[in-house]
Structure formats: structure tokens, C-alpha cells
Scaffold this active site. Structure first.
Site, PDB file in Angstrom:
ATOM      1  N   GLU A 138       0.879  -1.177   0.000  1.00  0.00           N
ATOM      2  CA  GLU A 138       0.000   0.000   0.000  1.00  0.00           C
ATOM      3  C   GLU A 138       0.913   1.223   0.000  1.00  0.00           C
ATOM      4  O   GLU A 138       1.452   1.638   1.017  1.00  0.00           O
ATOM      5  CB  GLU A 138      -0.945  -0.070   1.208  1.00  0.00           C
ATOM      6  CG  GLU A 138      -1.844  -1.307   1.094  1.00  0.00           C
ATOM      7  CD  GLU A 138      -2.782  -1.531   2.266  1.00  0.00           C
ATOM      8  OE1 GLU A 138      -2.837  -0.670   3.171  1.00  0.00           O
ATOM      9  OE2 GLU A 138      -3.470  -2.563   2.269  1.00  0.00           O
ATOM     10  N   HIS A 177      -3.090   3.523   5.131  1.00  0.00           N
ATOM     11  CA  HIS A 177      -3.446   2.379   4.284  1.00  0.00           C
ATOM     12  C   HIS A 177      -4.041   2.856   2.959  1.00  0.00           C
ATOM     13  O   HIS A 177      -4.594   3.944   2.882  1.00  0.00           O
ATOM     14  CB  HIS A 177      -4.496   1.502   4.973  1.00  0.00           C
ATOM     15  CG  HIS A 177      -3.973   0.757   6.160  1.00  0.00           C
ATOM     16  ND1 HIS A 177      -3.601  -0.561   6.099  1.00  0.00           N
ATOM     17  CD2 HIS A 177      -3.739   1.171   7.421  1.00  0.00           C
ATOM     18  CE1 HIS A 177      -3.166  -0.947   7.295  1.00  0.00           C
ATOM     19  NE2 HIS A 177      -3.238   0.083   8.123  1.00  0.00           N
ATOM     20  N   TYR A 192      -9.129  -8.556   0.425  1.00  0.00           N
ATOM     21  CA  TYR A 192     -10.091  -9.273   1.261  1.00  0.00           C
ATOM     22  C   TYR A 192     -10.616 -10.546   0.609  1.00  0.00           C
ATOM     23  O   TYR A 192     -11.444 -11.237   1.217  1.00  0.00           O
ATOM     24  CB  TYR A 192     -11.251  -8.350   1.661  1.00  0.00           C
ATOM     25  CG  TYR A 192     -10.840  -7.280   2.663  1.00  0.00           C
ATOM     26  CD1 TYR A 192      -9.594  -7.329   3.310  1.00  0.00           C
ATOM     27  CD2 TYR A 192     -11.685  -6.226   2.972  1.00  0.00           C
ATOM     28  CE1 TYR A 192      -9.207  -6.354   4.212  1.00  0.00           C
ATOM     29  CE2 TYR A 192     -11.311  -5.245   3.890  1.00  0.00           C
ATOM     30  CZ  TYR A 192     -10.067  -5.316   4.501  1.00  0.00           C
ATOM     31  OH  TYR A 192      -9.703  -4.340   5.409  1.00  0.00           O
ATOM     32  N   ARG A 248       1.616  -7.737   0.762  1.00  0.00           N
ATOM     33  CA  ARG A 248       0.811  -7.293   1.908  1.00  0.00           C
ATOM     34  C   ARG A 248       1.514  -7.693   3.207  1.00  0.00           C
ATOM     35  O   ARG A 248       1.592  -6.898   4.137  1.00  0.00           O
ATOM     36  CB  ARG A 248      -0.583  -7.923   1.821  1.00  0.00           C
ATOM     37  CG  ARG A 248      -1.535  -7.487   2.936  1.00  0.00           C
ATOM     38  CD  ARG A 248      -2.940  -8.016   2.647  1.00  0.00           C
ATOM     39  NE  ARG A 248      -3.880  -7.772   3.722  1.00  0.00           N
ATOM     40  CZ  ARG A 248      -4.584  -6.642   3.889  1.00  0.00           C
ATOM     41  NH1 ARG A 248      -4.442  -5.654   3.039  1.00  0.00           N
ATOM     42  NH2 ARG A 248      -5.437  -6.512   4.878  1.00  0.00           N
ATOM     43  N   ARG A 302      -2.366  -0.032  14.842  1.00  0.00           N
ATOM     44  CA  ARG A 302      -2.548   1.262  15.523  1.00  0.00           C
ATOM     45  C   ARG A 302      -3.185   1.107  16.897  1.00  0.00           C
ATOM     46  O   ARG A 302      -3.139   2.049  17.702  1.00  0.00           O
ATOM     47  CB  ARG A 302      -3.403   2.180  14.652  1.00  0.00           C
ATOM     48  CG  ARG A 302      -4.797   1.633  14.334  1.00  0.00           C
ATOM     49  CD  ARG A 302      -5.525   2.484  13.331  1.00  0.00           C
ATOM     50  NE  ARG A 302      -6.754   1.866  12.853  1.00  0.00           N
ATOM     51  CZ  ARG A 302      -6.827   1.065  11.796  1.00  0.00           C
ATOM     52  NH1 ARG A 302      -5.742   0.770  11.104  1.00  0.00           N
ATOM     53  NH2 ARG A 302      -7.990   0.552  11.410  1.00  0.00           N
ATOM     54  N   GLU A 310      -7.549   5.354   5.292  1.00  0.00           N
ATOM     55  CA  GLU A 310      -7.738   4.369   4.227  1.00  0.00           C
ATOM     56  C   GLU A 310      -8.120   5.168   2.999  1.00  0.00           C
ATOM     57  O   GLU A 310      -9.211   5.732   2.947  1.00  0.00           O
ATOM     58  CB  GLU A 310      -8.847   3.408   4.652  1.00  0.00           C
ATOM     59  CG  GLU A 310      -9.043   2.188   3.835  1.00  0.00           C
ATOM     60  CD  GLU A 310      -7.958   1.140   4.031  1.00  0.00           C
ATOM     61  OE1 GLU A 310      -7.167   0.969   3.078  1.00  0.00           O
ATOM     62  OE2 GLU A 310      -7.890   0.503   5.097  1.00  0.00           O
ATOM     63  N   THR A 328      -5.633  -4.262  15.422  1.00  0.00           N
ATOM     64  CA  THR A 328      -4.836  -3.544  14.437  1.00  0.00           C
ATOM     65  C   THR A 328      -3.491  -3.076  14.999  1.00  0.00           C
ATOM     66  O   THR A 328      -3.304  -2.997  16.214  1.00  0.00           O
ATOM     67  CB  THR A 328      -5.598  -2.282  13.971  1.00  0.00           C
ATOM     68  OG1 THR A 328      -5.850  -1.465  15.117  1.00  0.00           O
ATOM     69  CG2 THR A 328      -6.902  -2.646  13.300  1.00  0.00           C
TER      70      THR A 328
HETATM   71 ZN   LIG Z   1      -3.929  -1.897   4.537  1.00  0.00          ZN
END
Ligand SMILES: [Zn+2]
Length: 312
Positions: free
Chosen positions: A23, A115, A287, A62, A167, A177, A165
Site C-alpha cells: 500500500e 493504508h 479481502y 501485503r 494502531r 484508508e 490492528t
Molecule cells: Zn492496509
């Protein structure tokens, strides 16, 4: 004035990029700010750019062994052991040491985690709690500052779905995002939107630390409801695609009877729910492995308390 919430100054802030190594906006911004941090410097707060998954960034993947952005579970973070653990579990433990420990007074005040999505979500801020009025005031500020460009707020607080997550180590976790952007690709418009959001966020923190009071307000959020998988055949293979009427329509209402999927022979599968939902992360590339075609949300307006810096 008496009904405003006091929050401690946000003195330590981190900006995470490369939690997902492919990303590219966050990877690029963290690299820019690591070389020269003047743009993210403010007088009343220390801000550190940090690359979360350097091995995945190097491979433009990823992740290496497992999704770092789901690795911050209490079990992983307290797990003994070293080299034999999956790379991202080791990395989660390291990040928790540097920026946490998660849930402790020593944890960083704010972490922004950058992201990208392949979905047509535009600029989205992701919050994990509906009762963190510091974060709610910050997203309210960012939304106003970004206008007329829209900036949506996704609230992932949910009784069952737990994300764990990267964070979540911080006292005030904020996800950014921004999309649509393919994996491994840098698009200048997406990069610039993300950069502007971070600028406004840091301006907010600087003002807050300087003693500015933020009055009570209301903020529109989209609260995660449920994950929807693709239709599958008896072997578990995907048997339909996101319907063209739903593709790219993130944040728009999906009403009962509306087209949702299209099978390979062209027939339509309609949404059968009881009332409207607001899908997002529609057809997100990352996903497929999570068996998720999109996530449904409910739109709601939260009443946000006035906040000010606590005096001690
Ligand atoms: Zn991501």
C-alpha cells in the site's frame, strides 16, 4: 464549559506506513518524512514516521507470514519466543515494545496508520471507539478542513468483530484508508489526499495541546455491521462477482431487492436484508483471502462532547 471532557496533551504521535507492504502512499510518505520531517513537525508535539513491515515493503507484498494488521492480539503480544514465530508476530511484539505497551500509560498518544484500498472509498478515517471524544473531535476537524473533498468515517467498534490492528497500540488509534489505488501502485491524487489529512490531523493536535477548546459537535459515522462473502459453489470457489450496480458504490445505500452479485452466467443476486445498509470495502483485493466481498455499515450521527486539555 463544565460539561467538556478533559484529555491529556497528545505529546507523542507516530505515523505508520507499510503496515501492508504493497500500500504505497503510506510507504512513500513515511520514506519522505523519514528523510526530512519539517512538514510533520509542530512545536507542541513530537511526531515520528515509522515503517511497520519493512520485509513486506521490500517484497511489495501485503505481508510475509500473516496479516500484521490483525496480529496485535493479547495472545500474540504476550507470547514468549523469538525466531520461530511468524515474522509479523515478532514485528507486532517489537512495535508494541516501541510504541506501547498497548493499554498502558506508556503507550503513544496517537498513531496514524496509513493504508490504501483498491475500493472506491475515497478518503476514509477509521476509528475503533465511539466514546473517544478526542478522536471524534479530530475527525470532525479533518472533515471540515478537507471539504469540499469528502472524508468518511468508518467506526469498527463491534461486539464480535475484533481487528487487533497495528494502531491499536496507541491511546488514540486512527486509521487512514484512501483509495481507489491498486496494490503496488502510487497515484499522485491519492498520495496528496493522504498527505492533507495528516497535515490537518497534526494541526488539530497542535491546537489542542496549545489549549484550544473544541465545542460540542455532531459527526456522521458508518458503523461496521457485518462482512459479506462472495457466493460460492460446493467446492468453496467463488461463483459470482460484485454486481456492476454495486461496484464502486461504496457508502451509497444498498436497499432490499437491489442487485448485489452477478453470477458467471449473468444472473443477478439481490440483497435480501430488512432495510438499507451502506456497503464499503466493496471488492477490496486484499479481502478475497478473508472471504469478504464487502462490509455493510449503518449510518449514524454521534453527539461529540466538547473537549479541552486537562490541566494536570
Ligand atoms: Zn492496509
Amino acid at each position: 464549559m463544565s460539561d467538556s471532557c478533559g484529555y491529556a496533551e497528545a505529546r507523542r504521535v507516530a505515523i505508520f506506513g507499510g503496515t501492508h507492504g504493497n500500500e504505497m502512499s503510506g510507504v512513500a510518505l513515511v520514506s519522505v518524512w523519514t528523510r526530512d520531517d519539517r512538514e510533520i513537525r509542530r512545536s507542541r508535539v513530537r511526531t515520528e514516521p515509522f515503517l511497520c513491515n519493512p520485509r513486506a515493503v521490500e517484497k511489495c507484498a501485503r505481508y510475509i507470514d500473516t496479516d500484521l494488521n490483525r496480529a496485535f492480539t493479547p495472545e500474540n503480544l504476550s507470547m514468549p519466543g523469538g525466531e520461530e514465530l511468524p515474522y509479523e508476530v515478532r514485528r507486532a511484539k517489537e512495535i508494541n515494545q516501541i510504541f506501547g505497551p498497548k493499554g498502558s500509560p506508556d503507550a503513544y498518544d496517537v498513531i496514524f496508520d496509513l493504508h490504501n484500498t483498491t475500493s472506491n472509498m475515497g478518503s476514509t478515517l477509521i476509528l475503533e471507539s465511539a466514546t473517544d471524544h478526542f478522536n471524534l473531535q479530530m475527525v470532525h476537524y479533518i472533515k471540515k478542513a478537507m471539504a469540499p473533498e469528502s472524508c468518511m468515517v468508518l467506526l469498527t467498534e463491534h461486539p464480535q468483530l475484533k481487528y487487533s490492528t497495528t494502531r491499536s497500540v496507541a491511546k488514540h488509534p486512527v486509521g487512514l484508508e484512501v483509495g481507489p489505488q491498486p496494490q503496488g501502485v502510487l497515484r499522485s491524487n491519492i498520495f496528496e489526499s493522504m498527505r492533507r489529512i495528516v497535515k490537518h490531523a497534526l494541526d488539530f493536535i497542535e491546537m489542542f495541546n496549545g489549549g484550544v477548546e473544541f465545542p460540542a459537535c455532531r459527526v456522521e459515522v458508518f458503523r461496521v455491521h457485518e462482512r459479506v462473502d462472495y457466493p460460492r459453489d460446493t467446492n468453496g470457489n467463488i461463483s459470482a462477482m460484485v454486481h456492476p450496480h454495486l461496484q464502486d458504490c461504496d457508502w451509497e445505500p444498498l436497499n432490499p431487492g437491489d442487485p448485489m452479485f452477478q453470477t458467471f452466467d449473468g444472473s443477478t443476486i439481490a440483497y435480501q436484508g430488512a432495510g438499507p445498509v451502506y456497503p464499503t470495502f466493496i471488492n477490496e483485493a486484499a479481502y478475497y483471502e478473508k472471504h469478504q466481498a464487502f462490509v455493510t455499515t449503518f449510518r449514524e450521527t454521534l453527539a461529540v462532547s466538547a473537549i479541552r486539555k486537562s490541566t494536570k
